[in-house]
Design a protein around this motif. Structure first.
Motif, PDB file in Angstrom:
ATOM      1  N   VAL A  57       0.705  -1.367   0.153  1.00 51.34           N
ATOM      2  CA  VAL A  57      -0.365   0.090  -0.645  1.00 51.34           C
ATOM      3  C   VAL A  57       1.336   1.119   0.025  1.00 51.34           C
ATOM      4  O   VAL A  57       1.152   1.588  -1.044  1.00 51.34           O
ATOM      5  CB  VAL A  57      -1.090  -0.430   1.259  1.00 51.34           C
ATOM      6  N   ARG A  58       1.826   1.316   0.627  1.00 51.39           N
ATOM      7  CA  ARG A  58       2.721   2.242   0.949  1.00 51.39           C
ATOM      8  C   ARG A  58       3.761   2.854  -0.737  1.00 51.39           C
ATOM      9  O   ARG A  58       3.686   4.250  -1.234  1.00 51.39           O
ATOM     10  CB  ARG A  58       3.651   1.746   1.370  1.00 51.39           C
ATOM     11  N   GLY A  59       3.830   1.718  -1.199  1.00 54.66           N
ATOM     12  CA  GLY A  59       4.036   1.975  -2.648  1.00 54.66           C
ATOM     13  C   GLY A  59       3.416   2.108  -3.365  1.00 54.66           C
ATOM     14  O   GLY A  59       3.464   3.088  -4.589  1.00 54.66           O
ATOM     15  N   TYR A  60       2.378   1.914  -3.828  1.00 61.94           N
ATOM     16  CA  TYR A  60       1.210   2.012  -4.808  1.00 61.94           C
ATOM     17  C   TYR A  60       0.612   3.752  -4.110  1.00 61.94           C
ATOM     18  O   TYR A  60       0.770   4.227  -4.797  1.00 61.94           O
ATOM     19  CB  TYR A  60       0.013   1.191  -3.937  1.00 61.94           C
ATOM     20  N   GLN A  61       0.421   4.323  -3.163  1.00 61.17           N
ATOM     21  CA  GLN A  61       0.185   5.445  -3.141  1.00 61.17           C
ATOM     22  C   GLN A  61       1.676   6.545  -3.201  1.00 61.17           C
ATOM     23  O   GLN A  61       0.883   7.876  -3.652  1.00 61.17           O
ATOM     24  CB  GLN A  61      -0.002   5.863  -0.908  1.00 61.17           C
ATOM     25  N   THR A  62       2.647   5.938  -3.441  1.00 65.13           N
ATOM     26  CA  THR A  62       3.634   6.796  -4.408  1.00 65.13           C
ATOM     27  C   THR A  62       3.128   7.265  -5.843  1.00 65.13           C
ATOM     28  O   THR A  62       3.938   8.056  -6.210  1.00 65.13           O
ATOM     29  CB  THR A  62       4.850   6.123  -4.565  1.00 65.13           C
ATOM     30  N   GLN A  63       2.331   6.768  -5.921  1.00 67.25           N
ATOM     31  CA  GLN A  63       1.798   6.569  -7.473  1.00 67.25           C
ATOM     32  C   GLN A  63       0.482   6.805  -8.089  1.00 67.25           C
ATOM     33  O   GLN A  63       0.722   7.431  -8.980  1.00 67.25           O
ATOM     34  CB  GLN A  63       2.492   4.852  -8.321  1.00 67.25           C
ATOM     35  N   ARG A  64       0.534   6.471  -6.751  1.00 66.06           N
ATOM     36  CA  ARG A  64      -1.672   6.544  -7.149  1.00 66.06           C
ATOM     37  C   ARG A  64      -1.957   6.337  -5.815  1.00 66.06           C
ATOM     38  O   ARG A  64      -2.876   5.843  -5.522  1.00 66.06           O
ATOM     39  CB  ARG A  64      -2.268   5.692  -7.954  1.00 66.06           C
ATOM     40  N   PRO A  65      -2.089   7.718  -5.405  1.00 71.36           N
ATOM     41  CA  PRO A  65      -2.842   7.967  -3.409  1.00 71.36           C
ATOM     42  C   PRO A  65      -4.669   7.400  -3.838  1.00 71.36           C
ATOM     43  O   PRO A  65      -5.744   7.578  -4.781  1.00 71.36           O
ATOM     44  CB  PRO A  65      -3.646   9.694  -3.594  1.00 71.36           C
ATOM     45  N   LEU A  66      -5.074   6.254  -3.035  1.00 72.97           N
ATOM     46  CA  LEU A  66      -6.281   5.877  -3.132  1.00 72.97           C
ATOM     47  C   LEU A  66      -7.139   6.454  -2.674  1.00 72.97           C
ATOM     48  O   LEU A  66      -7.072   7.595  -1.236  1.00 72.97           O
ATOM     49  CB  LEU A  66      -5.721   4.542  -1.553  1.00 72.97           C
ATOM     50  N   ALA A  67      -8.510   6.539  -2.547  1.00 72.29           N
ATOM     51  CA  ALA A  67      -9.722   7.282  -1.838  1.00 72.29           C
ATOM     52  C   ALA A  67     -10.228   7.225  -0.844  1.00 72.29           C
ATOM     53  O   ALA A  67      -9.585   5.673  -0.163  1.00 72.29           O
ATOM     54  CB  ALA A  67     -10.931   6.561  -3.207  1.00 72.29           C
ATOM     55  N   LEU A  68     -10.677   8.084  -0.082  1.00 67.13           N
ATOM     56  CA  LEU A  68     -11.018   8.146   1.082  1.00 67.13           C
ATOM     57  C   LEU A  68     -11.736   6.750   1.484  1.00 67.13           C
ATOM     58  O   LEU A  68     -12.881   6.964   0.392  1.00 67.13           O
ATOM     59  CB  LEU A  68     -11.477   9.127   1.720  1.00 67.13           C
ATOM     60  N   GLY A  69     -10.834   5.718   2.391  1.00 66.09           N
ATOM     61  CA  GLY A  69     -12.745   4.841   2.475  1.00 66.09           C
ATOM     62  C   GLY A  69     -12.295   3.760   2.053  1.00 66.09           C
ATOM     63  O   GLY A  69     -13.317   2.963   2.012  1.00 66.09           O
ATOM     64  N   TRP A  70     -11.359   3.629   1.102  1.00 68.04           N
ATOM     65  CA  TRP A  70     -10.782   2.520   0.230  1.00 68.04           C
ATOM     66  C   TRP A  70     -10.829   1.375   1.359  1.00 68.04           C
ATOM     67  O   TRP A  70     -11.405   0.089   0.684  1.00 68.04           O
ATOM     68  CB  TRP A  70      -9.621   2.327  -0.266  1.00 68.04           C
ATOM     69  N   GLN A  71     -10.177   1.151   2.967  1.00 72.51           N
ATOM     70  CA  GLN A  71     -10.614   0.333   3.632  1.00 72.51           C
ATOM     71  C   GLN A  71     -12.003  -0.760   3.980  1.00 72.51           C
ATOM     72  O   GLN A  71     -12.139  -1.809   3.894  1.00 72.51           O
ATOM     73  CB  GLN A  71      -9.671   0.373   4.322  1.00 72.51           C
ATOM     74  N   GLN A  72     -12.850   0.454   4.054  1.00 71.53           N
ATOM     75  CA  GLN A  72     -14.222  -0.081   4.218  1.00 71.53           C
ATOM     76  C   GLN A  72     -15.315  -0.552   3.155  1.00 71.53           C
ATOM     77  O   GLN A  72     -15.596  -0.681   2.848  1.00 71.53           O
ATOM     78  CB  GLN A  72     -15.224   1.164   4.411  1.00 71.53           C
ATOM     79  N   ARG A  73     -14.764  -0.673   2.222  1.00 62.13           N
ATOM     80  CA  ARG A  73     -15.039  -0.791   0.871  1.00 62.13           C
ATOM     81  C   ARG A  73     -14.324  -2.560   0.244  1.00 62.13           C
ATOM     82  O   ARG A  73     -14.577  -3.076  -0.765  1.00 62.13           O
ATOM     83  CB  ARG A  73     -15.100  -0.013  -0.779  1.00 62.13           C
ATOM     84  N   THR A  74     -13.592  -3.195   0.749  1.00 66.34           N
ATOM     85  CA  THR A  74     -12.518  -4.488   0.478  1.00 66.34           C
ATOM     86  C   THR A  74     -13.715  -5.144   0.979  1.00 66.34           C
ATOM     87  O   THR A  74     -13.165  -5.918  -0.791  1.00 66.34           O
ATOM     88  CB  THR A  74     -11.743  -4.789   1.215  1.00 66.34           C
ATOM     89  N   ALA A  75     -14.967  -5.109   1.778  1.00 64.78           N
ATOM     90  CA  ALA A  75     -15.753  -6.422   1.743  1.00 64.78           C
ATOM     91  C   ALA A  75     -16.611  -6.517   0.039  1.00 64.78           C
ATOM     92  O   ALA A  75     -16.533  -7.609  -0.811  1.00 64.78           O
ATOM     93  CB  ALA A  75     -16.863  -6.240   2.560  1.00 64.78           C
ATOM     94  N   MET A  76     -16.860  -5.399  -0.035  1.00 60.86           N
ATOM     95  CA  MET A  76     -18.050  -5.352  -1.952  1.00 60.86           C
ATOM     96  C   MET A  76     -16.867  -6.166  -2.561  1.00 60.86           C
ATOM     97  O   MET A  76     -17.278  -6.920  -3.874  1.00 60.86           O
ATOM     98  CB  MET A  76     -17.891  -3.983  -1.821  1.00 60.86           C
ATOM     99  N   HIS A  77     -15.879  -5.132  -3.004  1.00 65.38           N
ATOM    100  CA  HIS A  77     -14.453  -5.394  -3.890  1.00 65.38           C
ATOM    101  C   HIS A  77     -14.563  -8.033  -3.829  1.00 65.38           C
ATOM    102  O   HIS A  77     -14.012  -8.036  -4.653  1.00 65.38           O
ATOM    103  CB  HIS A  77     -13.652  -5.447  -4.175  1.00 65.38           C
ATOM    104  N   GLN A  78     -13.747  -7.915  -2.301  1.00 62.97           N
ATOM    105  CA  GLN A  78     -13.940  -9.412  -2.284  1.00 62.97           C
ATOM    106  C   GLN A  78     -14.919 -10.136  -2.323  1.00 62.97           C
ATOM    107  O   GLN A  78     -15.055 -11.696  -2.609  1.00 62.97           O
ATOM    108  CB  GLN A  78     -13.903  -9.351  -1.035  1.00 62.97           C
ATOM    109  N   LEU A  79     -16.325  -9.694  -2.455  1.00 58.85           N
ATOM    110  CA  LEU A  79     -17.056 -10.488  -3.099  1.00 58.85           C
ATOM    111  C   LEU A  79     -17.298 -11.407  -3.980  1.00 58.85           C
ATOM    112  O   LEU A  79     -18.133 -12.264  -4.404  1.00 58.85           O
ATOM    113  CB  LEU A  79     -18.343 -10.022  -2.865  1.00 58.85           C
ATOM    114  N   LEU A  80     -16.578 -11.058  -5.088  1.00 59.29           N
ATOM    115  CA  LEU A  80     -16.463 -11.843  -6.078  1.00 59.29           C
ATOM    116  C   LEU A  80     -16.020 -12.517  -6.360  1.00 59.29           C
ATOM    117  O   LEU A  80     -16.878 -13.627  -6.523  1.00 59.29           O
ATOM    118  CB  LEU A  80     -16.347 -10.854  -7.236  1.00 59.29           C
ATOM    119  N   PRO A  81     -14.507 -12.779  -5.381  1.00 54.97           N
ATOM    120  CA  PRO A  81     -13.990 -13.979  -5.796  1.00 54.97           C
ATOM    121  C   PRO A  81     -14.288 -15.114  -4.711  1.00 54.97           C
ATOM    122  O   PRO A  81     -14.361 -15.711  -4.737  1.00 54.97           O
ATOM    123  CB  PRO A  81     -12.433 -13.517  -5.368  1.00 54.97           C
TER     124      PRO A  81
END
Length: 307
Positions: A257-281
């Motif tokens: 995540v730290r490396g990611y943020q150097t190139q593309r800052p994550l939108a506020l609240g992304w961690q709270q949306r993890t369950a939504m994106h994990q539903l598919l797999p």
């Protein structure tokens, strides 16, 4: 299978000194191939992916270029956007041949670089949500062993529901892994997603190049850094890739995540949306591996429909 692999390699113009089986996926046999110019990795299908009327060995058409051609195109498409992937040596209906990468252990430095690579990848636009990789005109591709559609959806909510959740849930229902209560919960969730519930979805986003199946097993820690393998590449939502990395755990995720943020800052609240994106797999696992994955899927669905 050794003889079959050698025949495919010879047809692709690759001289073989030796072939040794290595660990592969659920639907392919995998091999280390020693050649006069160095080792290569090769894989061939060993059974049919799930989906109506699909056969890996069938003659490809413009709407179906074949699993390995799609995978090769996906690897190249991701590499063009800054991801580290093995070089494609040959790809056709029967076999995929890639650069051999020596495995090593994960380190914080390699994880940071992986995160930066993903940030660059996810900063690269895609033509549409659900588009196939590169210039291919494919009607459908595969997420693991599941056949799912490509398309040109206008928004991520439409793509996620119509192109991913609905068809995957239907395959899970047909496999007997999705009970009626789960189907009802999903129907209610679809409505919330399609109405653009910002509490659930976060800010609007344009389509970006995504790996599409980025669980930890599809990250190969090599001596030259972490490489992405086995993509289900498409135009998608970057948070889906990050959520899938977390699903079964990956070393040094905080450093990714730290490396990611150097190139593309994550939108506020992304961690709270993890369950939504994990539903598919999770639904994919229900469809492929049975009801043993339903309890975890049910818990995720419960959080999404009662939160």
């Amino acid at each position: 299978m050794h003889g079959v692999i050698e025949q495919h390699l010879a047809a692709a113009g690759i001289a073989t000194l030796a072939a040794q089986p290595v660990t592969g996926g659920d639907i392919c046999s995998a091999w280390r191939i020693d050649t006069p110019t160095g080792p290569l990795f090769a894989k061939a299908a060993k059974h049919t992916p799930a989906g109506p009327d699909r056969t890996v060995a069938a003659e490809p058409t413009p709407a179906d270029p074949g699993m390995f051609v799609l995978e090769a195109a996906g690897l190249d498409w991701l590499a063009q956007a800054g991801a580290h992937t093995p070089e494609v040596v040959a790809a056709n209906q029967d076999i995929l041949v890639l650069q051999w990468l020596d495995h090593t252990r994960a380190t914080p430095a390699a994880a940071h670089r992986l995160g930066a690579d993903l940030g660059r990848l996810h900063s690269t636009p895609a033509a549409h949500f659900g588009c196939p990789p590169g210039s291919l005109q494919a009607a459908s591709g595969w997420l693991g062993a599941l056949q799912l559609p490509f398309g040109s959806w206008d928004s991520w909510p439409q793509f996620y529901v119509e192109g991913r959740l609905r068809p995957t849930a239907e395959l899970a229902r047909a496999a007997g892994s999705l009970p009626t209560t789960g189907q009802e919960q999903l129907t209610r969730l679809y409505e919330r997603i399609l109405t653009g519930d910002t509490d659930l979805l976060g800010p609007d986003i344009s389509p970006r190049r995504c790996h599409g199946d980025l669980w930890s097993g599809n990250v190969l820690w090599s001596v030259n850094g972490a490489a992405l393998i086995d993509p289900a590449a498409t135009g998608g939502h970057p948070e889906t890739d990050l959520a899938m990395l977390q699903l079964f755990g990956i070393p040094h995720f905080a450093e990714i995540v730290r490396g990611y943020q150097t190139q593309r800052p994550l939108a506020l609240g992304w961690q709270q949306r993890t369950a939504m994106h994990q539903l598919l797999p999770l639904l994919v696992h229900c469809a492929l591996f049975g009801s043993g994955y339903w309890s975890q899927t049910q818990a995720t669905l419960q959080r999404l429909t009662t939160g």
